[in-house]
Design an enzyme around this catalytic site. Sequence first.
Site: not given
Ligand code: HMG
Ligand code: MG
Length: 305
Positions: A14-15, A239
């Site tokens: 994943r990450d 990330c």
């Molecule tokens: P948003 O745009 O604010 O959400 O995104 P929304 O509810 O307004 O929806 C907008 C569009 O996204 C819509 O589609 C939804 O259907 C779709 P459209 O009508 O435009 O076609 N949508 C989704 N589609 C699939 N799955 C979903 C989903 N939710 C909405 N769950 C959201 C909010 C959180 C979804 C967006 O900001 C996002 O996907 N962000 C990605 C964040 C991410 O994956 N980051 C990397 C992982 S975190 C990380 O790596 C850190 C970690 O390792 C710890 C560390 O190291 O810090 C964990």
């Molecule tokens: Mg991370």
Amino acid sequence: MIPSRVTLVEVGPRDGLQNEKEPVATAHKVALVQQLAEAGLREIEVTSFVSPKWVPQMADNSQVMAGIARRPGVRYSVLTPNMKGLEAALPTAPDEIVVFGAASEAFSQRNINCSIAESIQRFAPVVAAARAAGVKVRAAVSCALGCPYQGEVSADEVEHVVRLLKDIGVQHCGIADTIGVGTPRKAQQAMERALRHFALSEVSGHFHDTYGQALANIYACLEMGIDTFDASVAGLGGCPYAKGATGNVATEDVVFMLNGLGIETGVDLDRLVDAGAFISGQLGRAPVSRVARAVLAKRGKVLAS
Ligand code: HMG
Ligand code: MG
């Protein structure tokens, strides 16, 4: 205080892979998860149910989950930032879901497009529904030791989010150094705040190794009795919303250190190195892990630089 056994949460699929620019075949992701389980990892973060527009690399989440032959005793987890993510994830039968918040407002906005307060409101029904379905809930607190947009992050800011996560029913709290800027004392201070709200066994460290501090930070946490750490095979990752952030600490490096300390992990280092070499080969580069490179060199393998 140092634990005699440590649980490693493998986050490479994943990450690690979320950050790859070129598509990685679903079959290779599945094969990686299988190999990690065969190497003895008992917790594997498989994929995330996030927007495919934001993170295209995780768009095959359901297919990856469906492709895995589940091994008994292995906990397969997935990231779910909102109800849409949870609803897509539940049919794939994850053992655990992960909600991911941040200790800095700026990172919360960049990563999940909402404020910290809004993120908690979004997570609350996700946590409740997951728990009602019998699925364990973990949380990650990003940027707990520093933020690419805000800079310094205080222990007070970390504790603020940790408390909110506890209040909505999260069962485990990961303290994440997203951009790898943390140093041991800072890591201990953040952990100390997490431990005000969660038990020792409910707290884990997630250290990216961007500045080469991750093993030192893990050791500092071991001294506090913390016994769960995330790590990424071959040091994959970063990330997408933290420019310049490199991978998590390599699982091979953590296992080597823990082996040396006489701390059990249940992980077979040789098989782990094989898994890292497999995925690195698919990505067309050598593993970032220093230990993996050393083991492979000892086996007589010539590595690309
Ligand atoms: P948003 O745009 O604010 O959400 O995104 P929304 O509810 O307004 O929806 C907008 C569009 O996204 C819509 O589609 C939804 O259907 C779709 P459209 O009508 O435009 O076609 N949508 C989704 N589609 C699939 N799955 C979903 C989903 N939710 C909405 N769950 C959201 C909010 C959180 C979804 C967006 O900001 C996002 O996907 N962000 C990605 C964040 C991410 O994956 N980051 C990397 C992982 S975190 C990380 O790596 C850190 C970690 O390792 C710890 C560390 O190291 O810090 C964990
Ligand atoms: Mg991370």
